[in-house]
Design an enzyme around this catalytic site. Structure first.
Site, short mmCIF file in Angstrom:
data_model
loop_
_atom_site.label_atom_id
_atom_site.label_comp_id
_atom_site.label_asym_id
_atom_site.label_seq_id
_atom_site.Cartn_x
_atom_site.Cartn_y
_atom_site.Cartn_z
N HIS A 162 7.14 0.06 0.78
CA HIS A 162 6.59 -1.18 1.32
C HIS A 162 5.62 -1.85 0.35
O HIS A 162 5.31 -3.02 0.50
CB HIS A 162 6.02 -0.99 2.73
CG HIS A 162 4.67 -0.37 2.83
ND1 HIS A 162 4.47 0.96 3.10
CD2 HIS A 162 3.42 -0.91 2.73
CE1 HIS A 162 3.18 1.22 3.16
NE2 HIS A 162 2.51 0.11 2.94
N SER B 143 -2.11 2.65 0.92
CA SER B 143 -0.65 2.81 0.87
C SER B 143 -0.20 3.14 -0.54
O SER B 143 -0.59 2.46 -1.49
CB SER B 143 0.03 1.52 1.30
OG SER B 143 -0.03 1.37 2.67
N ASP C 259 9.43 6.25 2.53
CA ASP C 259 8.68 5.08 2.07
C ASP C 259 8.18 5.26 0.63
O ASP C 259 6.99 5.44 0.39
CB ASP C 259 7.50 4.84 3.02
CG ASP C 259 6.93 3.43 2.88
OD1 ASP C 259 7.21 2.77 1.87
OD2 ASP C 259 6.19 2.99 3.79
N1 ARG Z 1 1.69 0.16 8.25
C1 ARG Z 1 1.89 0.21 6.82
C2 ARG Z 1 0.60 -0.15 6.10
O1 ARG Z 1 -0.17 -0.98 6.53
C3 ARG Z 1 2.91 -0.75 6.35
C4 ARG Z 1 4.27 -0.44 6.78
C5 ARG Z 1 5.27 -1.48 6.41
N2 ARG Z 1 6.42 -1.33 7.28
C6 ARG Z 1 6.79 -2.21 8.25
N3 ARG Z 1 7.69 -1.84 9.10
N4 ARG Z 1 6.28 -3.41 8.35
O2 ARG Z 1 0.38 0.31 5.00
#
Ligand code: ARG
Length: 714
Positions: free
Chosen positions: A86, A648, A222
């Protein structure tokens, strides 16, 4: 007796840290003093010097900030970079077309010359940091207004930057901590030639989509891989075919022995923002005014975008990344509303503030701290409606290209119109390049509808003075038709029309352009600093700084680490399960399995579909050296580290500093964590490095990548 005293004293000293073992986003330069003993007890085998050293290679040399908003790590001596899928998402989409769809099908470069250079992507290495609190605070005094204070501080910051930028080689950033009570500088080295090396298909890298986002049990692969390039001397350089892979100072070894409950785990990365000192009324304002507007505005844009994205794969590629970003915070903010409400976080903070107020009104503190809480509360009560308004406006600006772009280009054109011939010759090419870049990858019908729908929401929902033009638009019977007409009249509705303006500049034409007028009105509103709020804002800033100072001085708060603000931090904790969950097939609810991935599979669903060959691989169950002790393939696992957005892509490391996973998410139950840490609820969701390696090695057959790694097995 003496013994007992020693024991008591020892206990007193160890209590705070062991009580909150997993809480804290620590500065690397403080590890030795504040954390090292505690970390050792929990399983760390490295010295502080092996984590952070200014002169010798250390862990910190393998941690980079990626693309400005994520974290990544260096995992080979040839500058191979590992981050989340991501985090690479926008450049993977940018490098994809409907015919060569890397986002959909995955991509693996088999040699350096196949690696793909996106338009712009950089990584930032951390060189060193230091405390400059005394130096900066010696330049300010209590008689100054907040604006004067800021000016004096900025002057000193500029000096510190000049002294530490290595003659232009480094970027120096001086940041405030503890609400302006401390200052540190950070020296960075930026590399701007970064190329895509490999990625799994989106159906693996974003498996579970927005349904699973922020949730456990999780089954997402991911990750994506990039490479840093520099010039022949290893220095940062603009893209050039002659650039070479960076010879990394240090890279992380990869440990494929797997993890178990209570194993030590530390995470280094760039957490974006926490607000652990946020006052009760600030939390109330977010829960009741700011976040609901954010959620509503985001959902509106998502619905419009989705409709067009589903119709056409090329439109999908244009908007996939923006959509994911909006959806991510849409769910996050709703999660925060729910968690803050459920845990009664504002009430908890109010109790702390009552305690503070008692201390603040003791005669020796009263002059400085006596009115801190009332000043803060007054400011929030004055700004609730504005906070709601600002969030509707922000939702509009975040999702509508034509709400922002005409103003950005138009202000350049204003300058162009009023310049003489010679100056125009100079400005023309720059403006034209900017325009060329700005008008790529958008879908006009989608943009018209987003702008119309957002204008309706903004003008109908915010109880705060709106720009006159917005009230006028709101009074139209058919706003969609009105927006359509604006696009027809405006030169900003196409690249060709704005570009033509450069040949035939005309001040009146620009001043009367409907999209330019709209965009200017919106951005002027966004930047407005209402006169009536100037004094309350000044007093609030001062009081908030004093609140944090007082909470620390009185020891009412025991927080010993600064709030996250996109500077490098270390968080340590351990592998830690959540209570048993029927949705997870794994033996302990601290990891998930490939079987769990297959269990969630829904053919043709946009979130839970899988490449067909994943099912064949599951039938074969051939996990080789990546299998866990039960012969399964572990996919994701949980630790209790203190992280937030921006972390992330951060490496998860064992006690020896070896890579065991990749942090990629938090759990929705702990969403109040950014304002109040919950040591029982907070979890970090990680991709197991063995799943990453299995996907590279077995599933994708990218042996060239595996050969680059330093793998520790046993
Ligand atoms: N929740 C994750 C973060 O803020 C991002 C995930 C992205 N995936 C999604 N399905 N939008 O780092």
């Amino acid at each position: 007796m003496k013994r007992l005293n020693y024991l008591l004293i020892a206990l007193l000293f160890t209590l705070p840290t062991s009580l909150f073992a997993n809480e804290g986003m620590w500065f690397l330069m403080h590890i030795e003093r504040l954390n090292h003993r505690d970390m050792q007890k929990m399983g760390l085998q490295l010295t502080p010097e092996e984590i952070y050293s200014i002169n010798n290679q250390s862990l910190k040399d393998a941690i980079v900030q990626f693309g400005g908003g994520c974290t990544a790590s260096i995992i080979s001596s040839n500058g191979l970079v590992l981050t989340n899928h991501h985090c690479g998402y926008n450049v993977i989409a940018e490098l994809s077309t409907a015919e060569q769809n890397h986002l959909k099908n995955g991509f693996w470069a088999q040699s350096l010359d196949q690696e793909l250079k996106p338009q712009s992507l950089s990584v930032r290495f951390f060189v060193r940091m230091d405390d400059v609190s005394e130096r900066i605070l010696s330049k300010v005094n209590d008689a100054m207004t907040e604006k004067e204070r800021e000016a004096a501080i900025n002057k000193e910051i500029a000096k510190i930057q000049g002294e530490n930028n290595g003659g232009g080689k480094y970027t120096v950033s001086v940041r405030s901590f503890y609400q302006g009570n401390e200052y540190y500088y950070f020296v960075y080295e930026d590399y701007t030639d970064v190329r895509l090396v490999g990625t799994p298909p989106e159906s693996i890298g974003k498996y579970g989509g927005d349904t699973d986002n922020w949730e456990w049990p999780r089954h997402t692969g991911d990750f994506s891989l990039f490479r840093v390039y520099g010039d022949a001397n290893g220095q940062p350089a603009q893209y050039s075919p002659s650039n070479v892979p960076l010879k990394a100072k240090y890279h992380l070894p990869v440990n494929i022995n797997g993890v178990k409950e209570n194993d030590f785990a530390m995470i280094l990365g760039y957490p974006g923002r926490t607000n652990r000192w946020m006052p009760a009324e600030g939390i109330e304002q977010n829960v009741k005014y700011a976040y609901p507007a954010w959620v509503e505005g985001s959902k509106l844009s998502m619905d419009v975008m989705k409709k067009y994205m589903d119709e056409d794969e090329s439109v999908n590629l244009m908007y996939a990344s923006q959509y994911a970003g909006i959806a991510n915070y849409w769910k996050n903010r709703q999660g925060m509303i729910d968690a803050l409400t459920k845990h009664g976080t504002a009430a908890t903070k109010r109790k702390i503030e009552e305690k503070f107020n008692k201390w603040a009104n003791k005669s020796k503190n009263k002059a400085t701290y006596g009115d801190v809480i009332s000043t803060i509360n007054n400011y929030y009560s004055l700004t609730n409606e504005k906070a709601q308004h600002d969030n509707y406006l922000l939702a509009l600006l975040r999702s509508s290209m034509f709400a922002v772009l005409p103003y950005r280009i138009g202000s350049g054109l204003e300058n162009y119109v009023s310049s003489n011939e010679a100056k125009r010759k100079e400005l023309g090419p720059r403006l034209s390049a900017f325009i060329n870049n700005a008008y790529t990858d958008y879908h006009l019908p989608l943009e018209k509808e987003i702008l119309a729908e957002q204008l309706k929401l903004y003008s109908s929902k915010s109880n705060y003075e709106l720009p006159e033009l917005i009230n006028e638009i709101a009074s139209k019977e058919d706003i969609n038709a009105y927006v359509e007409a604006m696009f027809n009249l405006s030169m900003f509705s196409s690249k060709e029309r704005v570009a033509a303006f450069l040949d035939y500049p005309d001040a009146d034409l620009l001043a009367n352009d409907p999209l330019y007028k709209l965009s200017s009105a919106l951005l002027t509103k966004y930047r407005e600093e209402p006169e009536a709020l100037q004094q309350p804002l000044n007093d609030y800033q001062r009081s908030f700084r004093l609140l944090v100072k007082g909470l620390r001085a009185s020891e009412i708060s025991r927080i010993e680490y600064p709030d996250a603000n996109s500077t490098l931090r270390l968080s340590y904790g351990k592998v830690r399960a959540l209570p048993k969950d029927a949705r997870n097939d794994a033996a302990i609810n601290n990891y998930t399995t490939f079987k769990g991935v297959i269990n969630k599979y829904k053919p043709n669903d946009h979130e839970f579909d899988l490449p067909k060959d994943m099912l064949e691989f599951f039938e074969k169950k051939d996990y080789g050296r990546y299998a866990n002790e039960k012969g399964q393939l572990s996919v994701n696992f949980l630790t209790d580290n203190d992280i937030t957005g921006g972390n992330s892509g951060s490496p998860v490391l064992n006690g020896k500093g070896e890579l065991i996973g990749l942090a990629f998410d938090g759990n929705i139950e702990a969403m109040a964590g950014d304002v109040i840490f919950d040591k029982d609820l907070q979890r970090t969701i990680n991709v197991d490095i063995r799943y990453v390696l299995w996907l590279i090695d077995n599933y994708s057959d990218a042996r060239n990548i595996v050969d680059e790694l330093t793998i520790v097995a046993e």
